[in-house]
Design an enzyme around this catalytic site. Structure first.
Site, PDB file in Angstrom:
ATOM      1  N   GLU A 191      45.795  39.739  47.279  1.00 46.79           N
ATOM      2  CA  GLU A 191      44.978  40.645  48.088  1.00 46.79           C
ATOM      3  C   GLU A 191      44.195  39.924  49.176  1.00 46.79           C
ATOM      4  OE1 GLU A 191      45.380  40.954  44.849  1.00 46.79           O
ATOM      5  OE2 GLU A 191      45.986  43.022  44.503  1.00 46.79           O
ATOM      6  N   HIS A 200      39.189  48.930  35.873  1.00 44.75           N
ATOM      7  CA  HIS A 200      40.083  49.754  36.689  1.00 44.75           C
ATOM      8  C   HIS A 200      39.488  51.121  37.021  1.00 44.75           C
ATOM      9  CE1 HIS A 200      43.154  46.851  35.427  1.00 44.75           C
ATOM     10  NE2 HIS A 200      43.979  47.377  36.298  1.00 44.75           N
TER      11      HIS A 200
HETATM   12  C1  LIG Z   1      44.517  41.568  41.702  1.00 45.69           C
HETATM   13  C2  LIG Z   1      45.384  42.625  41.159  1.00 45.69           C
HETATM   14  N1  LIG Z   1      46.290  43.203  41.969  1.00 45.69           N
HETATM   15  C3  LIG Z   1      47.114  44.153  41.492  1.00 45.69           C
HETATM   16  C4  LIG Z   1      47.045  44.551  40.183  1.00 45.69           C
HETATM   17  C5  LIG Z   1      47.983  45.638  39.641  1.00 45.69           C
HETATM   18  N2  LIG Z   1      48.953  45.016  38.738  1.00 45.69           N
HETATM   19  C6  LIG Z   1      48.733  44.988  37.418  1.00 45.69           C
HETATM   20  S1  LIG Z   1      49.888  44.129  36.623  1.00 45.69           S
HETATM   21  C7  LIG Z   1      50.729  43.783  38.016  1.00 45.69           C
HETATM   22  C8  LIG Z   1      51.968  42.962  37.946  1.00 45.69           C
HETATM   23  C9  LIG Z   1      51.724  41.644  37.346  1.00 45.69           C
HETATM   24  O1  LIG Z   1      52.918  40.998  37.060  1.00 45.69           O
HETATM   25  P1  LIG Z   1      52.991  39.643  36.265  1.00 45.69           P
HETATM   26  O2  LIG Z   1      51.891  38.739  36.664  1.00 45.69           O
HETATM   27  O3  LIG Z   1      54.367  39.120  36.441  1.00 45.69           O
HETATM   28  O4  LIG Z   1      52.731  40.025  34.763  1.00 45.69           O
HETATM   29  P2  LIG Z   1      53.580  40.982  33.811  1.00 45.69           P
HETATM   30  O5  LIG Z   1      53.059  42.351  34.022  1.00 45.69           O
HETATM   31  O6  LIG Z   1      55.018  40.822  34.158  1.00 45.69           O
HETATM   32  O7  LIG Z   1      53.258  40.526  32.428  1.00 45.69           O
HETATM   33  C10 LIG Z   1      50.088  44.368  39.105  1.00 45.69           C
HETATM   34  C11 LIG Z   1      50.558  44.309  40.491  1.00 45.69           C
HETATM   35  C12 LIG Z   1      46.053  43.953  39.386  1.00 45.69           C
HETATM   36  N3  LIG Z   1      45.874  44.303  38.104  1.00 45.69           N
HETATM   37  N4  LIG Z   1      45.258  42.985  39.889  1.00 45.69           N
END
Ligand SMILES: Cc1ncc(C[n+]2csc(CCOP(=O)(O)OP(=O)(O)O)c2C)c(N)n1
Ligand SMILES: [Mg+2]
Lengths: 343, 326
Positions: B60, B129
């Site tokens: 971000e 959230h």
């Molecule tokens: C700073 C931030 N941006 C966006 C999100 C929304 N979000 C939650 S999980 C996620 C994907 C994360 O993927 P990864 O790090 O690969 O973990 P996984 O879910 O695959 O375990 C996103 C975009 C968030 N929680 N925090």
């Protein structure tokens, strides 16, 4: 004892999974199976509206939590992301307390205030499920800082998703952890996607473990996350480095999630194919270990069936307990905002 | 008039403005291939290509800054935050870069950028959230802050925001994307800085915005059955605030309730009350009452979350209180 080939969970030559010490194998199988069946039950509870909000299942990744956490001492620390149910269970947080938290009840491990994404448990040094991608990585480094400050020999394991390697907080934390030699294992659970974005579309590096190269003294390792023995072995080395030399490591564990990103995401979706999913399912970490043990003669079919029964009973007990646990009283709303310093 | 969802209204605004001006592009997490985390950008990648609908890594702070830099160099970015909770990581770029640039460059560099995404609590998403950021952002000179509650307002305001030569923040409602309303076929814009009277009444003013405007309309309809007639002022733009609309309403009703989604302390309502006491002191027949979220991080448990949130019942009680009815 471990797999013959040390590559990854896909793409490279398939590792040959083997069984190890029978008692230990049984323990790990039980731990992984508990996570699997617990998460399946969580999915059911979500469909019934007993669990709300965002809910991210751990199915497919069980070898990561079990492989790493089974090498820890009770006084070590664990911190991670919102995908936290499996790790909490592997760490020994009571299934009842995890399920009650999911149900939003007073007996939940966070008293019903955290929910799926925010499991916490002081008794097991489980420092939480965190909801903002990457923001807990500096916290993990901070735990390492505290350990070193006090002159202890504990370690901190900081679990994160693959997308975390692209966020600023990750780099800031790793730099300081290397600079100040903090006893932390930074564990990337590379399940190939952050929501619907593949690693290749998000990271300007092929092996995420190479991110360690920027930080002096930090080891970067790739591990097959579908094979619990590979994970255990790598964890043992990294933990020893952290305990005895106070050095951080970056472990890239290649795994896969068998479900959607969260309960509101389709299982395979448009960003990955059903074929890909099915291919990874053939490497299922739970059943791979089971099969290896059966072949090695360290697990009989009857023993497996008994294990399934025991785990099912534990999960059902957790559900019943959570279902009967009361909602938090209205007065709890204003509790825990600050520590009360008036009396 | 066609009836469409809030989500479709935003999608139309983006599509129309991207067609109209090729300097406008959309960047954010999952906006392209995934069609948007909340499907607001559905179909845009296909229509405009990956140069103009850009999937970013989860970064971000970085992509908000890329937006600001590209705006300084002549583009007109629309930066989508998956939710405003995650925009906290980028708040430095919103506050220290976008909002300050024109001023500290002595008028040389303006930043025509839109930062948008869902704001406020949905259901049981827990403490990290479920936050409403109106007052955080409205505190900052150098940006405009919009909070549309209906599909009509969402479309007209987003289009104006994209055409505005300043940084504009658009706070959408996660719970609003599926709500429906009338949106005309023909093109229209809604001017920034103008409130909208959503219900007409002489007994009490409710001053509000965003998702809470829907609650206020519900309250007005319900109270009308008890012969209490509420004037609902939907601010639409929180900064700059349409104070004249507030004064006009309060001078007519002599009573006011301020309803907002966020926390009490230093909230939007505190500012509205200040405006009212300065200009309408002699018009008031009762102290102004505020309705807002309980002063706690949002709990996960369903029962606690319900108590924590502002709602129609709490607003009705507040209206009755300022009218000295029980
Ligand atoms: C700073 C931030 N941006 C966006 C999100 C929304 N979000 C939650 S999980 C996620 C994907 C994360 O993927 P990864 O790090 O690969 O973990 P996984 O879910 O695959 O375990 C996103 C975009 C968030 N929680 N925090
Ligand atoms: Mg991932």
């Amino acid at each position: 004892m471990a797999s013959k080939k040390k590559t990854d969970a896909k793409g490279e030559a398939r590792s040959v999974r083997t069984a190890g010490d029978p008692a230990l194998d049984r323990e790990m199988l039980q731990s992984m199976l508990l996570q699997r069946r617990f998460e399946e039950k969580t999915g059911e509870a979500y469909a019934l509206g007993k669990v709300g909000g965002f809910c991210h299942l751990y199915i497919g990744q069980e070898a990561v939590s079990t492989g790493i956490i089974s090498q820890l001492r009770p006084d070590d620390y664990v911190i991670g992301t919102y995908r936290d149910h499996g790790q909490a269970l592997a760490r020994g947080v009571a299934p009842r307390a995890v399920m009650a938290e999911l149900f939003g009840r007073i007996d939940g491990c966070s008293r019903g205030k955290g929910g799926s994404m925010h499991m916490f448990d002081r008794h097991t040094n489980f420092l939480g499920g965190h909801g903002i991608v990457g923001s807990h990585v500096p916290l993990g480094a901070g735990v390492g800082f505290a350990i070193k400050y006090r002159g202890g020999d504990q370690v901190c394991v900081c679990f994160m998703g693959d997308s975390v390697v692209n966020i600023g907080a990750f780099h800031e934390a790793l730099n300081m952890a290397a600079l100040w030699k903090l006893p932390v294992l930074f564990v990337i659970e590379n399940n190939r996607y952050g929501m619907g974005t593949s690693v290749e579309r998000a990271a300007a590096v092929d092996d995420l473990s190479r991110r360690a190269d920027g930080y002096k003294g930090m080891d970067g390792i790739v591990i097959d996350g579908m094979d619990v023995h590979s994970v255990r072995e790598a964890a043992a080395k990294a933990i020893a480095r952290a305990r005895t030399e106070s050095l951080p490591s970056l472990l890239e564990i290649r795994t896969y999630r068998f479900r959607g990103h969260s309960m509101s995401d389709a299982v395979s979706g448009t960003y990955r194919s059903k074929d890909e999913l099915e291919e990874y399912q053939t490497m299922d970490p739970v059943f791979s270990l089971r099969d290896a043990m059966v072949i090695a003669g360290t697990l009989t079919v009857a023993e497996w069936e008994q294990m399934e029964k025991d785990v099912a009973a534990t999960v059902q007990d957790a559900w019943d307990f959570a279902d009967q646990s009361p909602e938090p009283p209205a007065g709890a709303l204003y509790e825990d905002v600050l520590v009360d310093t008036t009396s | 008039m066609p009836i469409i969802t809030y989500r479709e209204a935003l999608n139309q605004a983006l599509r129309e403005e991207m067609s109209r001006d090729d300097r406008v592009y959309l960047m954010g997490e999952e906006v392209g291939v995934y069609n948007g985390a909340y499907k607001v950008s559905k179909g845009l990648l296909e229509e405009f290509g990956e140069n103009r609908v850009v999937d970013s890594p989860i970064a971000e702070l970085g992509f908000a800054g890329i937006g600001v830099g590209s705006a300084m160099a002549g583009l007109r970015p629309v930066i989508e935050f998956m939710t405003w909770n995650f925009a906290l990581l980028a708040i430095d770029q919103v506050v220290n870069s976008a909002a300050k640039m024109l001023y500290m460059s002595g008028g040389q560099f303006n930043v025509p950028i839109v930062f948008r995404g869902p704001n406020g609590a949905a259901l049981q998403l827990g403490a990290q959230h479920s936050q409403a950021f109106e007052s955080w952002l409205a505190h900052i000179p150098g940006i405009k802050v919009l909070s549309p509650g209906t599909p009509y307002d969402a479309k007209g305001l987003l289009k104006s925001a994209i055409r505005d030569d300043n940084p504009v923040v658009v706070l959408e409602g996660e719970m609003l994307y599926n709500t429906k309303g009338e949106v005309p076929d023909h093109e229209y814009l809604i001017p920034l800085g103008k409130a909208d009277r959503k219900r007409e009444g002489g007994d009490c003013s409710i001053i509000t915005s965003g998702k809470m405007a829907l609650v206020a309309m519900q309250v007005a309809d319900q109270l009308a059955k008890e012969d209490i007639h509420v004037d609902v002022i939907d601010l639409l733009t929180i900064r700059p605030m349409d104070v004249e609309a507030i004064y006009e309403s309060v001078r007519k009703t002599n009573r006011a309730v301020v309803l907002e989604e966020g926390w009490e302390i230093c909230g939007i309502g505190a500012q509205v009350v200040d405006f009212i006491q300065r200009e309408c002191f002699d018009d008031l027949d009762a102290p102004v009452i505020r309705v807002h979220q309980a002063d706690v991080p949002m709990p996960y448990a369903k029962n606690l979350e319900k108590i924590a949130k502002p709602d129609a019942a709490k607003t009705i009680a507040a209206v009755k209180q300022v009218m000295y009815r029980s």
